[in-house]
Design an enzyme around this catalytic site. Structure first.
Site, PDB file in Angstrom:
ATOM      1  N   CYS A 282       0.584  -1.153   0.145  1.00 51.94           N
ATOM      2  CA  CYS A 282      -0.195  -0.017   0.021  1.00 51.94           C
ATOM      3  C   CYS A 282       0.854   1.274  -0.139  1.00 51.94           C
ATOM      4  CB  CYS A 282      -0.864   0.013   1.458  1.00 51.94           C
ATOM      5  SG  CYS A 282      -2.023  -1.276   1.216  1.00 51.94           S
TER       6      CYS A 282
HETATM    7  N1  LIG Z   1      -2.386  -6.186   1.614  1.00 49.31           N
HETATM    8  C1  LIG Z   1      -2.863  -5.069   2.277  1.00 49.31           C
HETATM    9  O1  LIG Z   1      -2.527  -4.716   3.340  1.00 49.31           O
HETATM   10  C2  LIG Z   1      -3.854  -4.324   1.489  1.00 49.31           C
HETATM   11  C3  LIG Z   1      -4.729  -3.448   2.246  1.00 49.31           C
HETATM   12  C4  LIG Z   1      -5.897  -2.872   1.886  1.00 49.31           C
HETATM   13  C5  LIG Z   1      -5.805  -2.889   0.337  1.00 49.31           C
HETATM   14  N2  LIG Z   1      -5.088  -3.764  -0.282  1.00 49.31           N
HETATM   15  C6  LIG Z   1      -5.230  -3.526  -1.878  1.00 49.31           C
HETATM   16  O2  LIG Z   1      -6.002  -4.940  -2.099  1.00 49.31           O
HETATM   17  C7  LIG Z   1      -5.549  -5.367  -3.384  1.00 49.31           C
HETATM   18  C8  LIG Z   1      -5.071  -6.829  -3.401  1.00 49.31           C
HETATM   19  O3  LIG Z   1      -4.041  -6.843  -2.539  1.00 49.31           O
HETATM   20  P1  LIG Z   1      -3.607  -8.119  -1.781  1.00 49.31           P
HETATM   21  O4  LIG Z   1      -2.381  -7.614  -0.720  1.00 49.31           O
HETATM   22  O5  LIG Z   1      -4.599  -8.947  -1.421  1.00 49.31           O
HETATM   23  O6  LIG Z   1      -2.866  -8.661  -2.934  1.00 49.31           O
HETATM   24  P2  LIG Z   1      -2.138 -10.453  -3.099  1.00 49.31           P
HETATM   25  O7  LIG Z   1      -1.295 -10.270  -4.105  1.00 49.31           O
HETATM   26  O8  LIG Z   1      -1.819 -10.872  -1.835  1.00 49.31           O
HETATM   27  O9  LIG Z   1      -3.534 -11.147  -3.566  1.00 49.31           O
HETATM   28  C9  LIG Z   1      -4.035 -10.991  -4.787  1.00 49.31           C
HETATM   29  C10 LIG Z   1      -4.553 -12.425  -5.274  1.00 49.31           C
HETATM   30  O10 LIG Z   1      -5.096 -12.023  -6.765  1.00 49.31           O
HETATM   31  C11 LIG Z   1      -4.818 -13.210  -7.652  1.00 49.31           C
HETATM   32  N3  LIG Z   1      -5.022 -12.865  -8.771  1.00 49.31           N
HETATM   33  C12 LIG Z   1      -4.135 -12.063  -9.741  1.00 49.31           C
HETATM   34  N4  LIG Z   1      -4.999 -11.770 -10.819  1.00 49.31           N
HETATM   35  C13 LIG Z   1      -6.167 -12.463 -10.720  1.00 49.31           C
HETATM   36  C14 LIG Z   1      -7.139 -12.522 -11.731  1.00 49.31           C
HETATM   37  N5  LIG Z   1      -7.306 -12.068 -12.959  1.00 49.31           N
HETATM   38  N6  LIG Z   1      -8.225 -13.377 -11.141  1.00 49.31           N
HETATM   39  C15 LIG Z   1      -8.107 -14.010 -10.096  1.00 49.31           C
HETATM   40  N7  LIG Z   1      -7.357 -13.886  -9.124  1.00 49.31           N
HETATM   41  C16 LIG Z   1      -6.218 -13.041  -9.535  1.00 49.31           C
HETATM   42  C17 LIG Z   1      -3.380 -13.525  -7.122  1.00 49.31           C
HETATM   43  O11 LIG Z   1      -2.958 -14.856  -7.497  1.00 49.31           O
HETATM   44  C18 LIG Z   1      -3.447 -13.139  -5.530  1.00 49.31           C
HETATM   45  O12 LIG Z   1      -3.710 -14.576  -5.274  1.00 49.31           O
HETATM   46  C19 LIG Z   1      -4.526  -4.338  -3.981  1.00 49.31           C
HETATM   47  O13 LIG Z   1      -5.269  -3.460  -4.770  1.00 49.31           O
HETATM   48  C20 LIG Z   1      -4.117  -3.781  -2.553  1.00 49.31           C
HETATM   49  O14 LIG Z   1      -3.695  -2.343  -2.799  1.00 49.31           O
HETATM   50  C21 LIG Z   1      -3.986  -4.168   0.117  1.00 49.31           C
END
Ligand SMILES: NC(=O)c1ccc[n+]([C@@H]2O[C@H](COP(=O)([O-])OP(=O)(O)OC[C@H]3O[C@@H](n4cnc5c(N)ncnc54)[C@H](O)[C@@H]3O)[C@@H](O)[C@H]2O)c1
Length: 448
Positions: A282
């Protein structure tokens, strides 16, 4: 005369009925740090949940009740999977049977800090291929203002259905804080912006089932901007305290003492702490989504660029501080044994994405140090995509600690006994004030 409802309003009624009776099927696309806890939360709220991920290993792990996210206890996942409340899929076909689709895919940066929306576009395409009347689709991935309306909406409408009439589209940022035990998903108010008023109404009805407070805003762009504002606020304030850290070092003042004294003011200050740099998916990423978007408006986001620049200096400052400490012992970094405690980007998580430890350990190795590390949550630390750049966590033994020329604390995991570490170490550089409660042996500790 009875008032005739419009098509969209009728579909909204039907969906809200399903939501209120918890019979609506919820699909979560992307089962990562955000998506898996979200899927579990929805299943616990009583909805039948399908999770979809491109990563087959994650799908298998979920279906065997094995949690790969620290905030999701394995027992909870197992109960939901065994009880048939949650099932993961590699195929996107179950989307056709879903009433609510939540998209939680990554939004990283490209090499020149431009947004990489390829995951969002690909996920939206999969949803569009299976869209049916009456579905609610919520994008939760962090992104710049305009993404939902200008990028996702046209993809979803490409088959001829219209948002607000045939399906409902909102943006609702995920604001979860991994590792935070005080505020879990139900306690964190949910900001929602709908493409139309009906879209907003349906989404609020859905989120109210599992979240204590829902905050409707006037558009998806406001909701998108809200999330980036929150993360930019953190990035800028961390940069401010990191700049004071650099100045205090020059002036021979202790930044920790200054911050702690300032924190005693009962109003007008929110405490941020200095550190070795920012990490995670983030803070180092999201502000640059906005900086890129602002250029379309001929606007230069100076705070974002400056904060990025200052926070990027922190890892090098830590290494310089370490070199100075070794110098005073008549040692040089080249050949020195450095034991790094913690490589995750923050305490009590296993996430090393953008972790400052990557830069710091890389610099130490480049300068000839013999680096080992201990992180209870990161058994293998990949410094680059190349296999050759992997380190394995060593056991935290008295020999390991005593054998190091310096113990460098980069992450203040709560499970480490820092008094014990100090007792066995010869020299400690603490980049997190993890040793704040240590009483004996303080003369061995230097804080950044
Ligand atoms: N990690 C955090 O602390 C946090 C907090 C708030 C918001 N976010 C936001 O949430 C979103 C996700 O972040 P995250 O940390 O969970 O990412 P992550 O990489 O942990 O998880 C994303 C998942 O999506 C899957 N994926 C990718 N493309 C795909 C598709 N086309 N179809 C299906 N699955 C797919 C990946 O395999 C992965 O398992 C981002 O935009 C991030 O900025 C993250």
């Amino acid at each position: 005369m009875p008032v005739l409802k419009r098509h969209g309003e009728e579909l909204a009624w039907v969906l809200k009925d399903k939501i209120n009776s918890r019979s609506a099927v919820v699909a979560v696309v992307g089962l990562g740090y955000v998506g898996l806890p979200m899927a579990v939360e929805q299943a616990r709220a009583g909805f039948p949940v399908v999770g979809i991920d491109r990563d087959e290993k994650k799908v298998e792990q979920v279906n065997s009740g094995h949690s790969y996210i620290r905030d999701v206890p394995g027992e909870v996942l197992q109960t939901l999977v065994k009880g048939g409340r949650l099932r993961a899929h590699h195929s996107f076909d179950p989307l056709g049977g879903a009433d609510v689709v939540i998209i939680c895919v990554p939004t990283p940066l490209k090499s020149m800090k431009q947004p990489d929306l390829s995951f969002v576009i690909s996920a939206a395409g999969e949803v569009a291929g299976r869209i049916r009347p009456g579905q609610l689709i919520s994008l939760e991935s962090t992104t710049f203002p305009g993404t939902t309306q200008e990028i996702v909406l046209p993809i979803l409408q490409s088959g001829g259905y219209t948002a607000g009439e045939d399906f409902f589209l909102v943006f609702s940022p995920e604001r979860v804080d991994p590792g935070n035990k005080c505020y879990t998903a139900p306690d964190i108010s949910k900001v929602v912006g709908g493409v139309t008023p009906v879209c907003l109404d349906v989404a609020c009805a859905f989120y109210r089932q599992s979240i204590k407070k829902v905050v409707p805003v006037s558009s998806p762009a406001v909701a998108e901007m809200t999330k980036i504002f929150e993360n930019t606020y953190r990035a800028v304030n961390i940069a401010l305290v990191n700049e004071f850290m650099l100045l205090c070092d020059r002036m021979g003042l202790d930044i920790w003492e200054v911050v702690e004294a300032a924190a005693t003011k009962p109003f007008g200050i929110h405490t941020f702490y200095p550190g070795p740099g920012v990490g995670g998916h983030c803070i180092p990423v999201d502000p640059f989504y906005l900086a890129w978007r602002a250029r379309d408006y001929g606007f230069h986001t100076r705070f974002i660029d400056l904060a990025g620049e200052i926070n990027a200096q922190a890892p090098e400052y830590v290494v310089q501080k370490l070199i100075g400490l070794l110098n005073r012992q008549k040692k040089c970094l080249n050949g020195a044994k450095i034991l790094v405690l913690g490589v995750a980007y923050k305490k009590d998580v296993d996430d090393v994405r953008e972790s400052p430890a990557t830069k710091i350990v890389g610099l130490l190795l480049k300068n000839g140090a013999a680096v080992s590390y201990y992180d209870p949550y990161v058994p293998v630390f990949r410094l680059s995509q190349k296999e050759a750049h992997c380190l394995e966590s060593v056991p935290l033994s008295a020999e390991e600690v005593a054998g190091a020329d310096c113990v460098l604390i980069l992450t203040d995991h709560s499970c480490v006994d820092y008094q014990w570490v100090v007792e066995h170490a010869g020299l400690i550089l603490d980049a997190r004030n993890a040793t704040r409660a240590v009483r004996r042996g303080r003369e061995k500790i230097t804080r950044i």
